[in-house]
Design an enzyme around this catalytic site. Sequence first.
Site, PDB file in Angstrom:
ATOM      1  N   ASP A  38       8.933   7.214  13.343  1.00 19.31           N
ATOM      2  CA  ASP A  38       8.735   7.056  14.784  1.00 19.31           C
ATOM      3  C   ASP A  38       7.988   5.782  14.981  1.00 19.31           C
ATOM      4  O   ASP A  38       6.797   5.972  14.536  1.00 19.31           O
ATOM      5  CB  ASP A  38       8.168   8.285  15.232  1.00 19.31           C
ATOM      6  CG  ASP A  38       7.634   8.323  16.762  1.00 19.31           C
ATOM      7  OD1 ASP A  38       7.892   7.150  17.251  1.00 19.31           O
ATOM      8  OD2 ASP A  38       7.137   9.334  17.435  1.00 19.31           O
ATOM      9  N   VAL A  39       8.442   4.855  15.510  1.00 17.10           N
ATOM     10  CA  VAL A  39       7.692   3.453  15.470  1.00 17.10           C
ATOM     11  C   VAL A  39       6.546   3.616  16.228  1.00 17.10           C
ATOM     12  O   VAL A  39       5.614   2.574  16.524  1.00 17.10           O
ATOM     13  CB  VAL A  39       8.596   2.337  15.905  1.00 17.10           C
ATOM     14  CG1 VAL A  39       9.658   2.169  14.885  1.00 17.10           C
ATOM     15  CG2 VAL A  39       9.067   2.415  17.442  1.00 17.10           C
ATOM     16  N   TYR A  74      11.396  -3.270  31.312  1.00 18.59           N
ATOM     17  CA  TYR A  74      12.158  -3.715  30.172  1.00 18.59           C
ATOM     18  C   TYR A  74      11.984  -5.134  29.658  1.00 18.59           C
ATOM     19  O   TYR A  74      11.710  -5.782  28.604  1.00 18.59           O
ATOM     20  CB  TYR A  74      13.729  -3.564  30.080  1.00 18.59           C
ATOM     21  CG  TYR A  74      14.411  -4.009  28.958  1.00 18.59           C
ATOM     22  CD1 TYR A  74      14.465  -3.174  27.857  1.00 18.59           C
ATOM     23  CD2 TYR A  74      15.304  -5.148  28.964  1.00 18.59           C
ATOM     24  CE1 TYR A  74      15.178  -3.615  26.645  1.00 18.59           C
ATOM     25  CE2 TYR A  74      15.954  -5.149  27.791  1.00 18.59           C
ATOM     26  CZ  TYR A  74      16.210  -4.597  26.892  1.00 18.59           C
ATOM     27  OH  TYR A  74      16.661  -4.908  25.553  1.00 18.59           O
ATOM     28  N   ALA A  86      24.753  -5.809  25.860  1.00 16.70           N
ATOM     29  CA  ALA A  86      25.497  -5.451  24.762  1.00 16.70           C
ATOM     30  C   ALA A  86      26.281  -4.296  24.849  1.00 16.70           C
ATOM     31  O   ALA A  86      25.692  -3.134  25.375  1.00 16.70           O
ATOM     32  CB  ALA A  86      24.691  -5.481  23.394  1.00 16.70           C
ATOM     33  N   LYS A 105      10.058  -7.204  26.487  1.00 24.60           N
ATOM     34  CA  LYS A 105      10.980  -8.161  25.726  1.00 24.60           C
ATOM     35  C   LYS A 105      10.377  -9.826  25.605  1.00 24.60           C
ATOM     36  O   LYS A 105      10.269 -10.503  24.800  1.00 24.60           O
ATOM     37  CB  LYS A 105      12.466  -8.117  25.826  1.00 24.60           C
ATOM     38  CG  LYS A 105      12.996  -6.963  25.651  1.00 24.60           C
ATOM     39  CD  LYS A 105      13.063  -6.721  24.195  1.00 24.60           C
ATOM     40  CE  LYS A 105      13.910  -5.365  23.932  1.00 24.60           C
ATOM     41  NZ  LYS A 105      13.624  -5.022  22.474  1.00 24.60           N
TER      42      LYS A 105
END
Length: 251
Positions: A53-54, A145, A178, A149
């Site tokens: 779990d990052v 988001y 994507a 980023k």
Amino acid sequence: MSDFEGLKALVTGGASGIGRATAELLAARGAQVAVLDLDPAPVDKPLLGFRADVSDDASVREAVAAAVTELGGLDIVVNNAGVGAQGTVEDNDDAEWHRVLDINVVGMVRVARAALPHLRRSQHAAIVNTCSIGATAGLPQRALYCASKGAVYSLTLAMAADHVREGIRVNCVNPGTADTPWIGRLLDAADDPAAERAALEARQPTGRLVSAAEVAGAIAYLASPLSGATTGTSLAVDGGMQGLRLRPVGQ
């Protein structure tokens, strides 16, 4: 190609989507690959799966240590794990801002921090961060988001500067929209999924979504020892969205 022969790689968020395509490509080109994911159950040989779990430093350190032990070293880290977010600045509360930034930005920090002592022992050390077109272009309904980023993009440059003299290269890929499971879920939730997909495809000059395999190819390029002079670079894989300004069809 066998440019990764003998190298050891770690891919976060590698059980599906871009991460899975990357892990499989690196393995096909000769690397031994460990996948870190919240759910590594879908991972099968030759890939090695580890739960991580990052958003939890202890979990990351334990998984990285276990992966390095199993691999017998570490040369490449692909920092790919992340989450999406929708809305303007009004649409997400403080808790959601903290959650997304913690996963998308600090999560990469945790993984890199745990991996750096091992990378310093490699002759071909490389980190590749999965960033986004959202770091360099204003996208509607993606404030949180894009902010996360944008931070990944700046983090990549700073890490590249910090570690270049240690022989560790740091780069990022900036995918456009994507065709991944997250985008699939967004489309499924839309009032008109077909119209929403058409709109996403139309904003990329190629007229289609980017494939996970195409992003994986860019990640492999940046991670490869053949790219030993490339560091502090962002590589757009966005169907021309960032740089091209086409005239309307028929004009």
